[in-house]
Design an enzyme around this catalytic site. Structure first.
Site, PDB file in Angstrom:
ATOM      1  N   TYR A 141       6.985 -32.617 -24.718  1.00  3.27           N
ATOM      2  CA  TYR A 141       7.596 -32.956 -25.899  1.00  3.27           C
ATOM      3  C   TYR A 141       6.760 -32.215 -27.107  1.00  3.27           C
ATOM      4  O   TYR A 141       7.565 -32.186 -28.365  1.00  3.27           O
ATOM      5  CB  TYR A 141       7.286 -34.464 -25.991  1.00  3.27           C
ATOM      6  N   LYS A 186       4.615 -33.708 -10.234  1.00  5.16           N
ATOM      7  CA  LYS A 186       5.572 -32.865  -9.632  1.00  5.16           C
ATOM      8  C   LYS A 186       4.821 -31.482  -9.239  1.00  5.16           C
ATOM      9  O   LYS A 186       5.236 -30.354  -9.641  1.00  5.16           O
ATOM     10  CB  LYS A 186       6.720 -32.546 -10.482  1.00  5.16           C
ATOM     11  N   ASP A 219       9.994 -37.910  -8.148  1.00  2.00           N
ATOM     12  CA  ASP A 219      11.204 -38.376  -7.435  1.00  2.00           C
ATOM     13  C   ASP A 219      10.996 -39.400  -6.502  1.00  2.00           C
ATOM     14  O   ASP A 219      11.628 -40.421  -6.404  1.00  2.00           O
ATOM     15  CB  ASP A 219      12.001 -37.119  -7.133  1.00  2.00           C
ATOM     16  N   ASP A 243       7.631 -41.391 -19.920  1.00  2.00           N
ATOM     17  CA  ASP A 243       8.922 -41.880 -20.673  1.00  2.00           C
ATOM     18  C   ASP A 243       9.916 -42.317 -19.964  1.00  2.00           C
ATOM     19  O   ASP A 243      10.636 -43.506 -20.246  1.00  2.00           O
ATOM     20  CB  ASP A 243       9.363 -40.667 -21.732  1.00  2.00           C
ATOM     21  N   ASP A 247      10.643 -46.788 -18.522  1.00  2.00           N
ATOM     22  CA  ASP A 247      12.057 -47.614 -18.884  1.00  2.00           C
ATOM     23  C   ASP A 247      12.582 -48.190 -17.547  1.00  2.00           C
ATOM     24  O   ASP A 247      13.218 -49.270 -17.635  1.00  2.00           O
ATOM     25  CB  ASP A 247      13.041 -46.458 -19.597  1.00  2.00           C
TER      26      ASP A 247
END
Ligand code: NAD
Length: 363
Positions: A141, A186, A219, A243, A247
Protein backbone atom coordinates in the site's frame (compact mmCIF):
# COMPACT_ATOMS: atom_id res chain seq x y z
CA UNK A 1 -4.51 9.41 37.00
CA UNK A 2 -4.75 12.40 34.67
CA UNK A 3 -5.06 11.76 30.94
CA UNK A 4 -5.90 13.74 27.82
CA UNK A 5 -7.95 12.07 25.11
CA UNK A 6 -8.52 13.60 21.66
CA UNK A 7 -12.01 12.63 20.45
CA UNK A 8 -12.46 12.56 16.67
CA UNK A 9 -16.06 11.53 16.06
CA UNK A 10 -15.93 11.98 12.26
CA UNK A 11 -18.84 11.25 9.94
CA UNK A 12 -22.06 9.25 9.63
CA UNK A 13 -22.63 7.06 12.68
CA UNK A 14 -19.20 8.09 14.05
CA UNK A 15 -20.63 10.84 16.32
CA UNK A 16 -23.47 8.54 17.46
CA UNK A 17 -21.26 5.67 18.62
CA UNK A 18 -18.52 7.96 19.96
CA UNK A 19 -21.08 9.74 22.16
CA UNK A 20 -21.62 6.39 23.92
CA UNK A 21 -17.89 5.62 24.06
CA UNK A 22 -17.25 9.05 25.60
CA UNK A 23 -19.98 8.54 28.20
CA UNK A 24 -18.36 5.24 29.17
CA UNK A 25 -14.92 6.85 29.43
CA UNK A 26 -16.35 9.59 31.65
CA UNK A 27 -18.11 6.96 33.80
CA UNK A 28 -14.88 4.97 34.23
CA UNK A 29 -13.13 8.19 35.34
CA UNK A 30 -15.87 8.87 37.89
CA UNK A 31 -16.03 5.33 39.29
CA UNK A 32 -12.26 4.78 39.48
CA UNK A 33 -11.28 8.32 40.51
CA UNK A 34 -9.42 9.46 37.39
CA UNK A 35 -9.27 12.82 35.67
CA UNK A 36 -9.76 12.37 31.92
CA UNK A 37 -9.90 15.48 29.75
CA UNK A 38 -11.82 14.74 26.54
CA UNK A 39 -11.39 17.20 23.66
CA UNK A 40 -13.70 16.94 20.63
CA UNK A 41 -12.00 17.86 17.35
CA UNK A 42 -13.08 18.11 13.70
CA UNK A 43 -11.93 15.23 11.47
CA UNK A 44 -12.79 13.48 8.19
CA UNK A 45 -15.60 14.69 5.94
CA UNK A 46 -16.97 16.92 8.70
CA UNK A 47 -13.59 18.71 8.83
CA UNK A 48 -13.50 19.06 5.03
CA UNK A 49 -16.81 20.93 5.36
CA UNK A 50 -15.78 23.13 8.27
CA UNK A 51 -12.04 23.64 7.70
CA UNK A 52 -11.36 22.50 4.13
CA UNK A 53 -9.00 19.77 5.42
CA UNK A 54 -9.82 16.22 6.66
CA UNK A 55 -7.06 16.53 9.28
CA UNK A 56 -6.89 20.20 10.30
CA UNK A 57 -3.65 21.45 11.89
CA UNK A 58 -5.26 21.97 15.31
CA UNK A 59 -6.70 18.45 15.28
CA UNK A 60 -3.31 16.92 14.49
CA UNK A 61 -1.58 19.11 17.09
CA UNK A 62 -4.08 18.04 19.77
CA UNK A 63 -3.64 14.34 18.84
CA UNK A 64 0.14 14.66 19.08
CA UNK A 65 -0.10 16.08 22.61
CA UNK A 66 -2.81 13.71 23.88
CA UNK A 67 -2.34 10.38 25.62
CA UNK A 68 -4.71 8.68 23.20
CA UNK A 69 -7.02 9.31 20.26
CA UNK A 70 -10.59 8.00 20.22
CA UNK A 71 -11.96 7.93 16.69
CA UNK A 72 -15.43 7.17 15.27
CA UNK A 73 -15.55 6.67 11.52
CA UNK A 74 -15.04 8.76 8.42
CA UNK A 75 -16.34 8.96 4.87
CA UNK A 76 -19.61 9.00 3.02
CA UNK A 77 -21.09 9.49 -0.45
CA UNK A 78 -20.64 13.26 -0.27
CA UNK A 79 -16.84 12.91 -0.45
CA UNK A 80 -16.41 9.72 -2.47
CA UNK A 81 -16.79 10.93 -6.08
CA UNK A 82 -13.84 9.68 -8.20
CA UNK A 83 -12.81 13.28 -8.91
CA UNK A 84 -13.25 14.54 -5.32
CA UNK A 85 -10.35 16.93 -4.59
CA UNK A 86 -10.26 16.10 -0.86
CA UNK A 87 -11.04 12.73 0.73
CA UNK A 88 -11.68 11.93 4.39
CA UNK A 89 -9.52 8.77 4.06
CA UNK A 90 -6.47 10.95 3.35
CA UNK A 91 -6.89 12.41 6.84
CA UNK A 92 -6.93 8.96 8.44
CA UNK A 93 -3.80 7.78 6.60
CA UNK A 94 -1.99 10.99 7.56
CA UNK A 95 -3.05 10.67 11.20
CA UNK A 96 -1.72 7.08 11.40
CA UNK A 97 1.54 8.16 9.77
CA UNK A 98 2.02 11.23 11.99
CA UNK A 99 1.40 9.15 15.12
CA UNK A 100 3.70 6.36 13.85
CA UNK A 101 0.87 3.86 14.36
CA UNK A 102 2.38 0.76 12.73
CA UNK A 103 0.58 -2.01 14.65
CA UNK A 104 -3.13 -2.54 14.18
CA UNK A 105 -4.73 -4.77 16.82
CA UNK A 106 -8.11 -6.32 16.17
CA UNK A 107 -9.41 -8.67 18.82
CA UNK A 108 -12.27 -10.95 17.75
CA UNK A 109 -14.12 -12.58 20.59
CA UNK A 110 -17.40 -14.39 20.12
CA UNK A 111 -19.68 -13.71 23.03
CA UNK A 112 -21.55 -16.84 24.22
CA UNK A 113 -24.92 -15.08 23.80
CA UNK A 114 -24.12 -14.25 20.18
CA UNK A 115 -23.03 -17.58 18.71
CA UNK A 116 -26.26 -17.50 16.69
CA UNK A 117 -25.50 -14.04 15.24
CA UNK A 118 -22.67 -15.21 12.96
CA UNK A 119 -23.28 -16.47 9.44
CA UNK A 120 -21.17 -19.51 10.47
CA UNK A 121 -22.57 -22.40 12.49
CA UNK A 122 -22.63 -21.89 16.27
CA UNK A 123 -20.36 -24.93 16.89
CA UNK A 124 -17.68 -23.36 14.65
CA UNK A 125 -17.63 -19.92 16.30
CA UNK A 126 -18.36 -20.84 19.94
CA UNK A 127 -15.42 -19.87 22.15
CA UNK A 128 -13.45 -18.00 19.47
CA UNK A 129 -11.01 -15.56 21.10
CA UNK A 130 -8.30 -14.40 18.73
CA UNK A 131 -6.23 -11.28 18.20
CA UNK A 132 -5.05 -10.07 14.81
CA UNK A 133 -1.92 -7.91 14.68
CA UNK A 134 -1.65 -6.28 11.27
CA UNK A 135 1.35 -4.26 10.05
CA UNK A 136 -0.13 -0.89 9.10
CA UNK A 137 2.45 1.41 7.56
CA UNK A 138 4.47 -0.70 5.12
CA UNK A 139 4.09 -3.17 2.28
CA UNK A 140 2.36 -2.81 -1.06
CA UNK A 141 0.00 0.00 0.00
CA UNK A 142 2.95 2.32 0.60
CA UNK A 143 5.36 1.14 -2.14
CA UNK A 144 6.11 2.92 -5.44
CA UNK A 145 3.21 2.99 -7.86
CA UNK A 146 3.51 3.26 -11.62
CA UNK A 147 1.01 3.42 -14.42
CA UNK A 148 1.52 3.87 -18.16
CA UNK A 149 -0.29 2.89 -21.33
CA UNK A 150 1.19 -0.65 -21.20
CA UNK A 151 0.27 -1.50 -17.62
CA UNK A 152 0.70 -0.70 -13.93
CA UNK A 153 2.73 -1.84 -10.91
CA UNK A 154 2.62 -1.56 -7.12
CA UNK A 155 5.86 -2.34 -5.34
CA UNK A 156 5.84 -4.31 -2.06
CA UNK A 157 8.76 -3.58 0.24
CA UNK A 158 9.49 -4.56 3.85
CA UNK A 159 12.62 -3.77 5.82
CA UNK A 160 14.02 -6.04 8.52
CA UNK A 161 13.31 -3.44 11.21
CA UNK A 162 9.69 -2.99 10.12
CA UNK A 163 9.16 -6.74 10.50
CA UNK A 164 11.05 -6.97 13.78
CA UNK A 165 8.99 -4.27 15.50
CA UNK A 166 5.59 -5.70 14.52
CA UNK A 167 6.62 -9.26 15.43
CA UNK A 168 7.76 -8.03 18.85
CA UNK A 169 4.38 -6.36 19.45
CA UNK A 170 2.53 -9.56 18.47
CA UNK A 171 4.85 -11.84 20.45
CA UNK A 172 4.50 -9.73 23.61
CA UNK A 173 0.73 -9.89 23.28
CA UNK A 174 0.81 -13.66 22.69
CA UNK A 175 2.97 -14.09 25.79
CA UNK A 176 0.23 -12.38 27.82
CA UNK A 177 -2.47 -14.65 26.35
CA UNK A 178 -2.35 -18.36 25.50
CA UNK A 179 1.22 -18.29 24.20
CA UNK A 180 0.52 -19.21 20.59
CA UNK A 181 1.60 -17.03 17.65
CA UNK A 182 0.70 -17.70 14.01
CA UNK A 183 2.62 -15.72 11.40
CA UNK A 184 0.90 -15.45 8.04
CA UNK A 185 2.80 -14.94 4.77
CA UNK A 186 3.12 -16.15 1.19
CA UNK A 187 6.69 -17.43 1.49
CA UNK A 188 6.26 -19.94 -1.34
CA UNK A 189 5.98 -17.05 -3.83
CA UNK A 190 7.01 -13.66 -2.42
CA UNK A 191 10.51 -12.50 -1.46
CA UNK A 192 9.11 -10.08 1.16
CA UNK A 193 7.31 -13.06 2.71
CA UNK A 194 10.52 -15.14 2.82
CA UNK A 195 12.19 -12.28 4.68
CA UNK A 196 9.10 -11.96 6.93
CA UNK A 197 9.31 -15.66 7.84
CA UNK A 198 13.07 -15.60 8.56
CA UNK A 199 12.86 -12.49 10.74
CA UNK A 200 9.81 -13.78 12.63
CA UNK A 201 11.52 -17.11 13.30
CA UNK A 202 14.68 -15.36 14.57
CA UNK A 203 12.90 -12.84 16.82
CA UNK A 204 10.58 -15.39 18.39
CA UNK A 205 13.20 -18.10 18.96
CA UNK A 206 15.71 -15.62 20.47
CA UNK A 207 13.47 -13.31 22.43
CA UNK A 208 10.28 -15.30 23.09
CA UNK A 209 11.41 -18.94 23.36
CA UNK A 210 8.36 -19.97 25.39
CA UNK A 211 5.91 -19.12 22.59
CA UNK A 212 4.58 -21.71 20.17
CA UNK A 213 5.14 -20.24 16.70
CA UNK A 214 3.52 -21.50 13.47
CA UNK A 215 3.90 -20.14 9.96
CA UNK A 216 0.89 -20.36 7.68
CA UNK A 217 0.42 -19.38 4.04
CA UNK A 218 -2.19 -16.66 3.60
CA UNK A 219 -4.47 -18.81 1.41
CA UNK A 220 -4.44 -21.62 3.97
CA UNK A 221 -5.07 -19.10 6.76
CA UNK A 222 -8.14 -17.72 4.94
CA UNK A 223 -9.57 -21.24 4.88
CA UNK A 224 -8.54 -22.18 8.42
CA UNK A 225 -10.12 -19.02 9.83
CA UNK A 226 -13.60 -20.14 8.90
CA UNK A 227 -13.02 -23.89 9.28
CA UNK A 228 -11.64 -23.89 12.84
CA UNK A 229 -11.16 -20.34 14.14
CA UNK A 230 -10.76 -21.55 17.75
CA UNK A 231 -7.29 -22.87 16.83
CA UNK A 232 -5.91 -19.33 16.69
CA UNK A 233 -4.63 -17.16 19.54
CA UNK A 234 -2.52 -14.27 18.13
CA UNK A 235 -2.01 -13.84 14.38
CA UNK A 236 0.56 -11.49 12.88
CA UNK A 237 0.74 -10.50 9.26
CA UNK A 238 1.72 -7.82 6.75
CA UNK A 239 -0.46 -4.92 5.66
CA UNK A 240 -2.48 -6.21 2.70
CA UNK A 241 -2.95 -9.78 3.98
CA UNK A 242 -4.08 -8.27 7.29
CA UNK A 243 -6.49 -5.90 5.61
CA UNK A 244 -8.28 -8.79 3.93
CA UNK A 245 -8.10 -11.39 6.70
CA UNK A 246 -9.26 -9.04 9.46
CA UNK A 247 -12.47 -8.31 7.55
CA UNK A 248 -12.99 -12.04 7.12
CA UNK A 249 -12.34 -12.62 10.84
CA UNK A 250 -14.75 -9.84 11.82
CA UNK A 251 -17.63 -11.91 10.47
CA UNK A 252 -17.01 -14.59 13.09
CA UNK A 253 -18.45 -12.28 15.74
CA UNK A 254 -21.74 -11.62 13.98
CA UNK A 255 -21.67 -7.88 13.31
CA UNK A 256 -19.14 -5.28 12.24
CA UNK A 257 -20.66 -3.04 14.91
CA UNK A 258 -19.24 -5.18 17.73
CA UNK A 259 -15.55 -5.04 17.02
CA UNK A 260 -12.93 -2.62 18.37
CA UNK A 261 -9.42 -1.87 17.17
CA UNK A 262 -6.24 -0.20 18.37
CA UNK A 263 -3.45 1.24 16.25
CA UNK A 264 -0.23 1.53 18.22
CA UNK A 265 3.23 2.96 17.67
CA UNK A 266 6.42 2.57 19.65
CA UNK A 267 5.22 4.70 22.59
CA UNK A 268 2.00 4.42 24.54
CA UNK A 269 -0.10 6.76 22.44
CA UNK A 270 -2.56 4.99 20.15
CA UNK A 271 -5.60 5.48 17.94
CA UNK A 272 -8.70 3.57 19.04
CA UNK A 273 -11.67 3.05 16.73
CA UNK A 274 -14.44 0.59 16.00
CA UNK A 275 -13.62 -1.36 12.83
CA UNK A 276 -16.80 -0.32 11.02
CA UNK A 277 -17.18 2.63 8.65
CA UNK A 278 -19.55 5.58 8.77
CA UNK A 279 -22.57 3.45 7.72
CA UNK A 280 -24.40 6.19 5.78
CA UNK A 281 -27.35 3.80 5.30
CA UNK A 282 -28.28 4.03 9.00
CA UNK A 283 -26.65 7.33 10.03
CA UNK A 284 -28.80 9.84 11.89
CA UNK A 285 -31.38 7.28 13.02
CA UNK A 286 -29.87 6.45 16.42
CA UNK A 287 -29.82 2.70 15.72
CA UNK A 288 -26.08 2.01 15.27
CA UNK A 289 -24.42 -0.54 17.52
CA UNK A 290 -22.08 1.34 19.91
CA UNK A 291 -20.37 -1.77 21.40
CA UNK A 292 -17.40 -1.65 18.98
CA UNK A 293 -16.78 1.98 19.99
CA UNK A 294 -17.18 1.18 23.71
CA UNK A 295 -14.83 -1.81 23.45
CA UNK A 296 -12.35 0.50 21.68
CA UNK A 297 -12.46 2.66 24.81
CA UNK A 298 -11.56 -0.47 26.81
CA UNK A 299 -8.53 -1.00 24.53
CA UNK A 300 -7.58 2.66 25.05
CA UNK A 301 -7.69 2.19 28.83
CA UNK A 302 -5.57 -0.98 28.58
CA UNK A 303 -2.91 -0.02 26.03
CA UNK A 304 -2.46 3.76 26.28
CA UNK A 305 -3.40 4.43 29.91
CA UNK A 306 -2.27 1.04 31.31
CA UNK A 307 -5.49 0.81 33.34
CA UNK A 308 -6.09 -2.95 33.27
CA UNK A 309 -8.83 -3.17 35.92
CA UNK A 310 -10.77 -0.32 34.29
CA UNK A 311 -10.51 -1.95 30.85
CA UNK A 312 -11.68 -5.28 32.25
CA UNK A 313 -14.61 -3.63 34.08
CA UNK A 314 -15.82 -2.00 30.86
CA UNK A 315 -15.45 -5.24 28.86
CA UNK A 316 -17.36 -7.09 31.58
CA UNK A 317 -20.16 -4.50 31.45
CA UNK A 318 -20.51 -5.00 27.66
CA UNK A 319 -20.46 -8.79 28.07
CA UNK A 320 -23.12 -8.60 30.81
CA UNK A 321 -25.31 -6.34 28.67
CA UNK A 322 -25.08 -8.80 25.76
CA UNK A 323 -25.70 -11.79 28.04
CA UNK A 324 -28.89 -10.13 29.24
CA UNK A 325 -30.14 -9.55 25.70
CA UNK A 326 -29.24 -5.87 25.22
CA UNK A 327 -29.03 -5.98 21.42
CA UNK A 328 -29.13 -3.33 18.75
CA UNK A 329 -30.91 -3.99 15.44
CA UNK A 330 -27.83 -5.47 13.70
CA UNK A 331 -27.75 -8.33 16.25
CA UNK A 332 -30.75 -10.43 15.28
CA UNK A 333 -33.72 -8.28 16.24
CA UNK A 334 -35.97 -11.37 16.45
CA UNK A 335 -34.50 -11.75 19.95
CA UNK A 336 -36.80 -9.01 21.26
CA UNK A 337 -37.03 -5.26 20.86
CA UNK A 338 -33.90 -3.77 19.34
CA UNK A 339 -32.25 -1.11 21.49
CA UNK A 340 -31.31 2.31 20.19
CA UNK A 341 -27.66 3.41 20.28
CA UNK A 342 -28.31 5.43 23.44
CA UNK A 343 -30.19 2.58 25.15
CA UNK A 344 -27.34 0.17 24.39
CA UNK A 345 -24.96 2.73 25.94
CA UNK A 346 -27.26 2.92 28.98
CA UNK A 347 -27.26 -0.90 29.21
CA UNK A 348 -23.46 -0.86 29.53
CA UNK A 349 -23.35 2.10 31.93
CA UNK A 350 -25.89 0.51 34.28
CA UNK A 351 -23.67 -2.60 34.51
CA UNK A 352 -20.35 -0.80 34.92
CA UNK A 353 -18.91 -1.36 38.39
CA UNK A 354 -16.11 0.55 40.13
CA UNK A 355 -13.21 -0.87 42.15
CA UNK A 356 -15.24 -1.39 45.36
CA UNK A 357 -17.66 -3.68 43.54
CA UNK A 358 -14.74 -5.43 41.81
CA UNK A 359 -13.34 -6.40 45.21
CA UNK A 360 -16.66 -7.29 46.82
CA UNK A 361 -17.24 -11.03 47.18
CA UNK A 362 -19.94 -12.46 44.93
CA UNK A 363 -23.24 -13.02 46.72
P1 NAD B 1 -19.63 0.35 6.86
O1 NAD B 1 -18.82 -0.39 7.87
O2 NAD B 1 -19.86 1.78 7.10
O3 NAD B 1 -21.06 -0.37 6.71
C1 NAD B 1 -21.22 -1.71 6.23
C2 NAD B 1 -22.59 -2.25 6.71
O4 NAD B 1 -22.51 -2.53 8.12
C3 NAD B 1 -23.73 -1.25 6.53
O5 NAD B 1 -24.90 -1.95 6.18
C4 NAD B 1 -23.88 -0.64 7.89
O6 NAD B 1 -25.18 -0.17 8.17
C5 NAD B 1 -23.48 -1.76 8.81
N1 NAD B 1 -22.85 -1.25 10.04
C6 NAD B 1 -21.60 -0.72 10.15
N2 NAD B 1 -21.38 -0.33 11.40
C7 NAD B 1 -22.50 -0.60 12.10
C8 NAD B 1 -22.88 -0.40 13.46
N3 NAD B 1 -22.04 0.15 14.36
N4 NAD B 1 -24.12 -0.78 13.82
C9 NAD B 1 -24.97 -1.35 12.95
N5 NAD B 1 -24.66 -1.58 11.66
C10 NAD B 1 -23.44 -1.19 11.24
O7 NAD B 1 -18.92 0.13 5.45
P2 NAD B 1 -19.27 0.77 4.02
O8 NAD B 1 -20.75 0.90 3.86
O9 NAD B 1 -18.49 -0.02 3.06
O10 NAD B 1 -18.62 2.20 4.06
C11 NAD B 1 -19.33 3.40 4.37
C12 NAD B 1 -18.35 4.55 4.44
O11 NAD B 1 -17.45 4.33 5.54
C13 NAD B 1 -17.47 4.70 3.20
O12 NAD B 1 -17.33 6.07 2.91
C14 NAD B 1 -16.14 4.07 3.61
O13 NAD B 1 -15.05 4.62 2.91
C15 NAD B 1 -16.10 4.45 5.08
N6 NAD B 1 -15.24 3.60 5.91
C16 NAD B 1 -14.55 4.21 6.90
C17 NAD B 1 -13.77 3.46 7.77
C18 NAD B 1 -13.05 4.18 8.89
O14 NAD B 1 -13.47 5.24 9.28
N7 NAD B 1 -11.96 3.62 9.43
C19 NAD B 1 -13.72 2.07 7.64
C20 NAD B 1 -14.48 1.45 6.64
C21 NAD B 1 -15.25 2.24 5.78
Amino acid sequence: MKARVAVLAGDGIGPEVIAEGSRCLAAVARLFGHDFELTALPFGGAAIESEGDPLPKETLAACLTSDAVLLGAIGGPKWSAPDAPLRPEAGLLRLRKELGAFANLRPVKVHPALTDASTLRAEVVRGVDLLFVRELTGGIYFGDKRRDAEGASDVCTYTVSEIERIVRVAARLAAGRRGRLTSIDKANVLETSRLWREVTQRIVSREFPLLTLDHMLVDAAAMHLIRSPRDFDVLVTENMFGDILTDEASMLAGSLGLLPSASLGSGRRGIYEPIHGSAPDIAGRGVANPYGAILSVALLLRHSLQLQAEAAALERAVADALAQGARTADLAPEHGRALSTREAGDAVLSRLRGPAAERAPAR
